[in-house]
Write a protein that holds these residues in place. Structure first.
Motif, PDB file in Angstrom:
ATOM      1  N   LEU A 108      33.214  35.933  43.321  1.00 12.96           N
ATOM      2  CA  LEU A 108      33.185  37.026  44.416  1.00 12.96           C
ATOM      3  C   LEU A 108      34.570  37.813  44.087  1.00 12.96           C
ATOM      4  N   SER A 109      35.394  36.941  43.367  1.00 13.50           N
ATOM      5  CA  SER A 109      37.036  37.850  42.941  1.00 13.50           C
ATOM      6  C   SER A 109      36.475  39.049  42.081  1.00 13.50           C
ATOM      7  N   TRP A 110      35.457  38.733  41.397  1.00 15.78           N
ATOM      8  CA  TRP A 110      35.109  39.962  40.475  1.00 15.78           C
ATOM      9  C   TRP A 110      34.266  41.192  41.075  1.00 15.78           C
ATOM     10  N   ILE A 111      33.431  40.756  42.215  1.00 14.87           N
ATOM     11  CA  ILE A 111      32.862  41.704  42.786  1.00 14.87           C
ATOM     12  C   ILE A 111      33.922  42.524  43.723  1.00 14.87           C
ATOM     13  N   VAL A 112      34.725  41.668  44.454  1.00 19.12           N
ATOM     14  CA  VAL A 112      35.949  42.298  45.164  1.00 19.12           C
ATOM     15  C   VAL A 112      36.679  43.332  44.519  1.00 19.12           C
ATOM     16  N   VAL A 113      36.888  42.867  43.189  1.00 18.78           N
ATOM     17  CA  VAL A 113      37.916  43.730  42.268  1.00 18.78           C
ATOM     18  C   VAL A 113      37.079  45.005  41.870  1.00 18.78           C
ATOM     19  N   ILE A 114      35.893  44.942  41.537  1.00 19.37           N
ATOM     20  CA  ILE A 114      35.217  45.747  41.196  1.00 19.37           C
ATOM     21  C   ILE A 114      35.110  46.914  42.409  1.00 19.37           C
ATOM     22  N   VAL A 115      34.846  46.535  43.455  1.00 18.28           N
ATOM     23  CA  VAL A 115      34.917  47.513  44.405  1.00 18.28           C
ATOM     24  C   VAL A 115      36.262  48.007  45.042  1.00 18.28           C
ATOM     25  N   ALA A 131      49.233  53.312  40.702  1.00 19.50           N
ATOM     26  CA  ALA A 131      50.184  51.991  40.610  1.00 19.50           C
ATOM     27  C   ALA A 131      49.263  50.776  41.604  1.00 19.50           C
ATOM     28  N   ALA A 132      48.953  51.259  42.644  1.00 20.10           N
ATOM     29  CA  ALA A 132      47.757  50.063  43.229  1.00 20.10           C
ATOM     30  C   ALA A 132      46.874  49.691  42.526  1.00 20.10           C
ATOM     31  N   THR A 133      46.241  50.549  41.634  1.00 21.99           N
ATOM     32  CA  THR A 133      45.126  50.328  40.921  1.00 21.99           C
ATOM     33  C   THR A 133      45.488  49.442  39.628  1.00 21.99           C
ATOM     34  N   ALA A 134      46.739  49.754  38.924  1.00 27.02           N
ATOM     35  CA  ALA A 134      47.250  49.032  38.084  1.00 27.02           C
ATOM     36  C   ALA A 134      47.644  47.416  38.667  1.00 27.02           C
ATOM     37  N   LEU A 135      48.237  47.413  39.643  1.00 29.06           N
ATOM     38  CA  LEU A 135      48.638  45.998  40.135  1.00 29.06           C
ATOM     39  C   LEU A 135      47.504  45.386  40.426  1.00 29.06           C
ATOM     40  N   LEU A 136      46.575  45.696  41.029  1.00 26.26           N
ATOM     41  CA  LEU A 136      45.303  45.108  41.228  1.00 26.26           C
ATOM     42  C   LEU A 136      44.572  44.753  40.126  1.00 26.26           C
ATOM     43  N   ALA A 137      44.564  45.451  39.047  1.00 26.04           N
ATOM     44  CA  ALA A 137      44.054  45.152  37.938  1.00 26.04           C
ATOM     45  C   ALA A 137      44.853  43.739  37.104  1.00 26.04           C
ATOM     46  N   ILE A 189      41.052  45.983  50.576  1.00 26.44           N
ATOM     47  CA  ILE A 189      40.197  45.249  49.646  1.00 26.44           C
ATOM     48  C   ILE A 189      41.373  44.351  48.684  1.00 26.44           C
ATOM     49  N   CYS A 190      42.615  44.880  48.368  1.00 27.02           N
ATOM     50  CA  CYS A 190      43.474  44.138  47.668  1.00 27.02           C
ATOM     51  C   CYS A 190      43.800  42.884  48.202  1.00 27.02           C
ATOM     52  N   PHE A 191      44.014  42.906  49.645  1.00 24.87           N
ATOM     53  CA  PHE A 191      44.346  41.614  50.446  1.00 24.87           C
ATOM     54  C   PHE A 191      43.274  40.721  50.513  1.00 24.87           C
ATOM     55  N   VAL A 192      42.031  41.063  50.562  1.00 27.66           N
ATOM     56  CA  VAL A 192      40.933  40.302  50.213  1.00 27.66           C
ATOM     57  C   VAL A 192      40.814  39.632  48.916  1.00 27.66           C
ATOM     58  N   HIS A 193      41.122  40.337  47.856  1.00 34.95           N
ATOM     59  CA  HIS A 193      41.239  39.956  46.538  1.00 34.95           C
ATOM     60  C   HIS A 193      42.292  38.699  46.466  1.00 34.95           C
ATOM     61  N   ALA A 194      43.317  38.883  47.059  1.00 32.52           N
ATOM     62  CA  ALA A 194      44.213  37.826  47.162  1.00 32.52           C
ATOM     63  C   ALA A 194      43.953  36.447  47.453  1.00 32.52           C
TER      64      ALA A 194
END
Length: 175
Positions: free
Chosen positions: A100-107, A57-63, A140-145
């Motif tokens: 940077l958001s692409w790098i963060v989301v990949i990680v 669920a976390a993965t789906a929401l981040l994507a 990392i989800c928080f950093v992505h935000a």
């Protein structure tokens, strides 16, 4: 009206990322409640299906959050050296935040997927101990935000600057 829409979009992106982060952390908590035996670098653990579900669920929401921010923010491309020199600070900020958001989301996606998959099996396994993938993916989800909000706000500001510049040029040519 545009400010309300922009604020709503920013809040939606942040909400999705925060919920994804909380789900990742909750998945780590659920995983830690399973049976574990650890000796130095070796670990035997029982997989926790709840951690698997929360991790997915976390993965789906981040994507979803990432896709949402990218679609609504547009593409502030800086493709050549000349274009880089002529670009406004907002456009450069948007391009940097997008990268940077692409790098963060990949990680983040990699960590959340690895954490979820490690809990997908129904039987206990033994092997090398792994770091806290679900917890780190949640953080990392928080950093992505943060990066997505910087990207979205600067991309919209860059787009408005470009539109104002085009409008000024078109009015000057009609005079």
């Amino acid at each position: 009206m545009a400010r309300v829409e922009g604020a709503t979009i920013c809040l939606l992106i942040v909400a999705m990322d925060v919920v994804a982060g909380v789900l990742g952390i909750k998945a780590e908590e659920a995983e830690s409640k399973g049976k574990h035996l650890r000796l130095f670098f070796l670990e035997c653990k029982e997989h926790v299906h709840q951690a698997y579900k929360l991790g997915l669920a976390a993965t789906a929401l981040l994507a979803l959050s990432h896709a949402f921010a990218n679609v609504l923010g547009g593409c502030p491309c800086v493709c050549s050296r000349d274009e880089f020199r002529r670009s406004s600070p907002n456009k450069l900020m948007a391009a940097a935040a997008l990268l940077l958001s692409w790098i963060v989301v990949i990680v983040g996606l990699t960590m959340l997927i690895m954490g979820a998959v490690s809990n997908s099996e129904s039987r206990a396994t033994c092997g090398l101990a792994h770091p806290r993938f679900l917890f780190l993916g949640g953080i990392i989800c928080f950093v992505h935000a943060l990066f997505c909000i910087v990207y979205y706000v600067s991309a919209i500001a860059s787009w408005k600057e470009g539109k104002a510049h085009r409008d000024t040029r078109s009015q000057g040519s009609h005079a």
